[in-house]
Design a protein around this motif. Structure first.
Motif, PDB file in Angstrom:
ATOM      1  N   GLU A 131     -23.460  76.506  74.292  1.00 56.31           N
ATOM      2  CA  GLU A 131     -22.999  77.392  75.832  1.00 56.31           C
ATOM      3  C   GLU A 131     -21.520  77.053  75.422  1.00 56.31           C
ATOM      4  OE1 GLU A 131     -22.992  78.129  79.849  1.00 56.31           O
ATOM      5  OE2 GLU A 131     -24.838  77.089  79.203  1.00 56.31           O
ATOM      6  N   SER A 132     -21.037  77.900  75.427  1.00 60.04           N
ATOM      7  CA  SER A 132     -19.459  77.588  75.388  1.00 60.04           C
ATOM      8  C   SER A 132     -18.749  78.005  76.484  1.00 60.04           C
ATOM      9  CB  SER A 132     -18.259  77.572  73.947  1.00 60.04           C
ATOM     10  OG  SER A 132     -18.256  79.029  74.080  1.00 60.04           O
ATOM     11  N   VAL A 133     -17.434  77.396  77.094  1.00 61.40           N
ATOM     12  CA  VAL A 133     -16.554  78.276  78.193  1.00 61.40           C
ATOM     13  C   VAL A 133     -16.813  79.940  78.301  1.00 61.40           C
ATOM     14  CG1 VAL A 133     -15.704  76.200  78.726  1.00 61.40           C
ATOM     15  CG2 VAL A 133     -14.926  78.129  77.303  1.00 61.40           C
ATOM     16  N   LYS A 134     -17.309  79.768  76.908  1.00 60.38           N
ATOM     17  CA  LYS A 134     -17.108  81.343  76.709  1.00 60.38           C
ATOM     18  C   LYS A 134     -18.629  82.393  76.300  1.00 60.38           C
ATOM     19  CE  LYS A 134     -12.899  81.946  73.522  1.00 60.38           C
ATOM     20  NZ  LYS A 134     -11.986  82.112  72.001  1.00 60.38           N
ATOM     21  N   SER A 135     -19.329  81.658  75.962  1.00 65.56           N
ATOM     22  CA  SER A 135     -20.665  82.074  75.471  1.00 65.56           C
ATOM     23  C   SER A 135     -21.624  81.485  75.146  1.00 65.56           C
ATOM     24  CB  SER A 135     -20.458  83.789  74.490  1.00 65.56           C
ATOM     25  OG  SER A 135     -20.072  82.925  73.475  1.00 65.56           O
ATOM     26  N   ASN A 139     -15.078  77.562  71.043  1.00 68.19           N
ATOM     27  CA  ASN A 139     -14.394  77.100  71.678  1.00 68.19           C
ATOM     28  C   ASN A 139     -14.723  76.071  72.727  1.00 68.19           C
ATOM     29  OD1 ASN A 139     -12.432  76.159  73.566  1.00 68.19           O
ATOM     30  ND2 ASN A 139     -11.294  78.393  74.393  1.00 68.19           N
ATOM     31  N   SER A 140     -14.135  75.548  73.674  1.00 63.30           N
ATOM     32  CA  SER A 140     -14.975  74.284  74.545  1.00 63.30           C
ATOM     33  C   SER A 140     -16.813  74.305  74.386  1.00 63.30           C
ATOM     34  CB  SER A 140     -14.797  74.144  75.475  1.00 63.30           C
ATOM     35  OG  SER A 140     -12.956  73.898  75.535  1.00 63.30           O
ATOM     36  N   THR A 165     -28.194  63.056  71.398  1.00 61.06           N
ATOM     37  CA  THR A 165     -26.358  62.616  72.563  1.00 61.06           C
ATOM     38  C   THR A 165     -25.853  63.986  72.560  1.00 61.06           C
ATOM     39  OG1 THR A 165     -25.042  62.657  70.104  1.00 61.06           O
ATOM     40  CG2 THR A 165     -25.973  60.585  71.281  1.00 61.06           C
ATOM     41  N   LEU A 166     -26.067  64.820  71.989  1.00 61.09           N
ATOM     42  CA  LEU A 166     -25.205  65.713  72.067  1.00 61.09           C
ATOM     43  C   LEU A 166     -25.541  67.098  73.803  1.00 61.09           C
ATOM     44  CD1 LEU A 166     -25.488  68.159  69.233  1.00 61.09           C
ATOM     45  CD2 LEU A 166     -23.290  66.710  69.513  1.00 61.09           C
ATOM     46  N   GLU A 216     -19.285  68.641  74.031  1.00 70.54           N
ATOM     47  CA  GLU A 216     -18.229  68.691  72.900  1.00 70.54           C
ATOM     48  C   GLU A 216     -17.460  67.797  72.392  1.00 70.54           C
ATOM     49  OE1 GLU A 216     -18.477  65.350  76.204  1.00 70.54           O
ATOM     50  OE2 GLU A 216     -18.835  66.726  75.720  1.00 70.54           O
ATOM     51  N   ALA A 217     -18.528  66.930  71.093  1.00 68.93           N
ATOM     52  CA  ALA A 217     -18.767  66.145  70.214  1.00 68.93           C
ATOM     53  C   ALA A 217     -18.538  67.654  69.362  1.00 68.93           C
ATOM     54  CB  ALA A 217     -20.463  65.384  69.978  1.00 68.93           C
TER      55      ALA A 217
END
Length: 124
Positions: free
Chosen positions: A61-65, A37-38, A83-84, A89-90
Motif C-alpha cells: 500500500e502506498s499513498v496512491k493505491s 510512490n511513498s 522489518t518492512l 518506506e525502506a
C-alpha cells in the motif's frame, strides 16, 4: 533508473536474486517503487505458504493505491522481511535491499527477464 545486472525481472516490476543455496529473494524494482510512490504498508506472505508463478504473493500500500505483488517464480516462502512491517518506506529508500520474501523449492527462473531485457521493456 537503477537495474542491477545480477538480478532477474518480471514485466510486473518484481526483481529476483538467486542465492547460493538455490533459494531466491524477491522484491520490487526501482521503477515500481517510483510509480507507487511513498509506501505505507506491506502485507507480507506467511512463511510456509507455497505459490505458483503469477499468484498474488502479497500486496503493498502506498499513498496512491494498494497493489498486488505477483510471485515471479513458483516456490515456498522460507523467510519474510519483517522489518518492512515497521518500515515499509525502506522499499522507496533501497528497493534492491528491501526484499519482501525468500523462496525455496524454486522453479520458473527461465521465464524471467534479464536486466537488459527489463531495461528495454521499461524504455518502451
Amino acid at each position: 533508473m537503477n537495474v542491477p545486472k545480477e538480478l532477474f525481472y518480471t514485466k510486473e516490476h518484481v526483481w529476483v536474486k538467486k542465492l547460493g543455496d538455490g533459494s531466491v529473494l524477491i522484491g520490487l524494482t526501482d521503477k515500481a517503487q517510483k510509480d507507487l510512490n511513498s509506501m505505507v504498508f506491506v502485507n507480507l506472505p506467511a512463511v510456509g505458504d507455497s505459490f505458483s508463478a503469477d499468484d498474488v504473493l502479497c500486496d503493498v500500500e502506498s499513498v496512491k493505491s494498494v497493489s498486488d505483488v505477483y510471485a515471479p517464480v513458483s516456490g515456498t516462502v522460507a523467510k519474510v522481511n519483517e522489518t518492512l512491517m515497521d518500515t515499509p518506506e525502506a522499499i522507496n529508500k533501497d528497493p534492491y535491499g528491501a526484499w519482501i520474501a525468500e523462496l525455496t523449492d524454486v522453479s520458473g527462473m527461465e521465464d524471467l527477464l534479464s536486466a537488459d531485457d527489463y531495461a528495454a521493456l521499461c524504455e518502451e
